[in-house]
Scaffold this motif. Structure first.
Motif, short mmCIF file in Angstrom:
data_model
loop_
_atom_site.label_atom_id
_atom_site.label_comp_id
_atom_site.label_asym_id
_atom_site.label_seq_id
_atom_site.Cartn_x
_atom_site.Cartn_y
_atom_site.Cartn_z
N ALA A 1 0.84 -1.20 0.00
CA ALA A 1 0.00 0.00 0.00
C ALA A 1 0.87 1.25 0.00
CB ALA A 1 -0.91 0.02 1.23
N ASN A 2 0.28 2.32 -0.53
CA ASN A 2 0.89 3.64 -0.45
C ASN A 2 -0.23 4.56 0.04
OD1 ASN A 2 1.78 6.28 -0.87
ND2 ASN A 2 3.07 5.65 -2.58
N MET A 3 -0.11 5.02 1.26
CA MET A 3 -1.15 5.84 1.87
C MET A 3 -0.59 7.23 2.13
SD MET A 3 -2.64 2.92 4.44
CE MET A 3 -1.01 2.43 4.98
N ASN A 4 -0.92 8.14 1.24
CA ASN A 4 -0.47 9.53 1.37
C ASN A 4 1.04 9.64 1.52
OD1 ASN A 4 -3.14 10.54 1.22
ND2 ASN A 4 -3.42 10.02 3.38
N GLY A 5 1.78 8.88 0.71
CA GLY A 5 3.23 8.97 0.73
C GLY A 5 3.92 8.07 1.73
N ILE A 6 3.16 7.27 2.45
CA ILE A 6 3.73 6.29 3.38
C ILE A 6 3.54 4.91 2.76
CG2 ILE A 6 3.63 5.28 5.70
CD1 ILE A 6 4.54 8.23 5.63
N THR A 7 4.64 4.21 2.52
CA THR A 7 4.54 2.90 1.89
C THR A 7 4.59 1.77 2.91
OG1 THR A 7 6.93 2.75 1.53
CG2 THR A 7 5.62 3.71 -0.25
N THR A 8 3.90 0.70 2.58
CA THR A 8 3.94 -0.54 3.33
C THR A 8 4.40 -1.60 2.34
OG1 THR A 8 2.11 0.16 4.73
CG2 THR A 8 2.64 -2.19 4.72
N ARG A 9 5.53 -2.23 2.67
CA ARG A 9 6.11 -3.21 1.76
C ARG A 9 6.52 -4.46 2.52
NH1 ARG A 9 10.72 -0.71 -1.62
NH2 ARG A 9 9.81 -1.87 -3.35
N LEU A 10 6.34 -5.61 1.88
CA LEU A 10 6.80 -6.88 2.42
C LEU A 10 8.12 -7.20 1.74
CD1 LEU A 10 6.44 -9.55 3.98
CD2 LEU A 10 5.06 -10.36 2.04
N HIS A 11 9.15 -7.45 2.55
CA HIS A 11 10.47 -7.78 2.01
C HIS A 11 10.83 -9.22 2.36
CE1 HIS A 11 11.88 -3.71 0.90
NE2 HIS A 11 11.12 -3.32 1.91
N TRP A 12 11.52 -9.86 1.42
CA TRP A 12 12.16 -11.15 1.67
C TRP A 12 13.65 -10.92 1.51
CZ3 TRP A 12 15.78 -13.83 -0.99
CH2 TRP A 12 16.07 -15.12 -0.51
N THR A 13 14.43 -11.49 2.41
CA THR A 13 15.88 -11.37 2.28
C THR A 13 16.59 -12.48 3.03
OG1 THR A 13 17.76 -9.85 2.39
CG2 THR A 13 16.24 -9.86 4.28
N ASP A 14 17.79 -12.74 2.58
CA ASP A 14 18.69 -13.65 3.30
C ASP A 14 20.09 -13.02 3.42
OD1 ASP A 14 19.48 -13.81 0.65
OD2 ASP A 14 19.45 -16.00 0.56
N GLN A 15 20.15 -11.72 3.12
CA GLN A 15 21.42 -10.99 3.17
C GLN A 15 21.22 -9.68 3.94
OE1 GLN A 15 24.37 -12.16 1.79
NE2 GLN A 15 23.15 -14.01 1.46
N PRO A 16 22.30 -9.17 4.55
CA PRO A 16 22.19 -7.88 5.24
C PRO A 16 21.87 -6.76 4.26
CG PRO A 16 24.23 -9.00 5.83
CD PRO A 16 23.62 -9.76 4.70
N TYR A 17 21.32 -5.68 4.78
CA TYR A 17 21.08 -4.48 3.98
C TYR A 17 22.37 -3.67 4.02
CZ TYR A 17 18.29 -0.83 1.77
OH TYR A 17 17.79 0.09 0.88
N LYS A 18 22.29 -2.37 4.15
CA LYS A 18 23.47 -1.52 4.27
C LYS A 18 23.17 -0.50 5.37
CE LYS A 18 21.73 1.47 0.65
NZ LYS A 18 21.90 2.04 -0.66
N TRP A 19 24.21 0.00 6.00
CA TRP A 19 24.01 1.05 7.00
C TRP A 19 23.32 2.21 6.31
CZ3 TRP A 19 24.40 0.98 12.10
CH2 TRP A 19 25.17 -0.03 12.71
N HIS A 20 22.29 2.75 6.94
CA HIS A 20 21.57 3.88 6.34
C HIS A 20 20.79 4.65 7.39
CE1 HIS A 20 18.46 0.77 6.52
NE2 HIS A 20 17.56 1.73 6.38
N VAL A 21 20.38 5.84 6.99
CA VAL A 21 19.48 6.68 7.77
C VAL A 21 18.31 7.02 6.86
CG1 VAL A 21 19.20 8.90 8.94
CG2 VAL A 21 21.38 7.68 9.11
N ASN A 22 17.11 6.71 7.29
CA ASN A 22 15.93 6.98 6.47
C ASN A 22 15.62 8.47 6.41
OD1 ASN A 22 15.52 4.12 7.73
ND2 ASN A 22 14.32 4.16 5.87
N ASP A 23 14.89 8.84 5.37
CA ASP A 23 14.45 10.23 5.22
C ASP A 23 13.39 10.60 6.24
OD1 ASP A 23 16.13 10.39 3.03
OD2 ASP A 23 14.54 9.88 1.61
N GLY A 24 12.71 9.60 6.76
CA GLY A 24 11.66 9.82 7.76
C GLY A 24 11.70 8.68 8.77
N GLN A 25 10.62 8.49 9.46
CA GLN A 25 10.51 7.41 10.44
C GLN A 25 10.32 6.07 9.71
OE1 GLN A 25 7.80 8.78 13.79
NE2 GLN A 25 7.35 10.20 12.13
#
Length: 103
Positions: free
Chosen positions: A21-45
């Motif tokens: 879903a995308n509700m007024n610019g806020i996304t809800t996503r289901l992720h599948w992974t078996d690997q680390p992401y990367k160090w990051h800081v989000n633009d929002g919460q």
């Protein structure tokens, strides 16, 4: 109306996502992974919910790296400016709610 069986979702690559879903610019996503992401800081919460598997969430507070193991049903909330990285312990499925286009 949509019903999603998260346990049956897999990706062809780490951090593959299913847009829910995308509700007024806020996304809800289901992720599948078996690997680390990367160090990051989000633009929002960000709200990060473990639906399947385990994820070690590493984050920095006052320049000090910390880690916690998230189990199924656990929720990690990253306030604006929280530097973090997710390290799944094997395959994991997570629900991520964040500002559209965030890292």
């Amino acid at each position: 109306m949509k019903i999603i069986r998260s346990k049956s979702f897999t990706g062809d690559r780490a951090w593959a996502a299913l847009d829910i879903a995308n509700m007024n610019g806020i996304t809800t996503r289901l992720h599948w992974t078996d690997q680390p992401y990367k160090w990051h800081v989000n633009d929002g919460q960000e709200v990060f919910v473990v639906l399947d598997g385990q994820v070690q969430m590493r984050y920095r507070e006052n320049g000090v790296e910390q880690a916690t193991l998230l189990e199924v049903g656990d929720i990690f909330y990253a306030a604006v400016g929280t530097e973090h990285v997710a390290h799944p312990q094997g395959a994991a499925r997570v629900l991520v709610i964040e500002t559209q286009g965030s890292v």
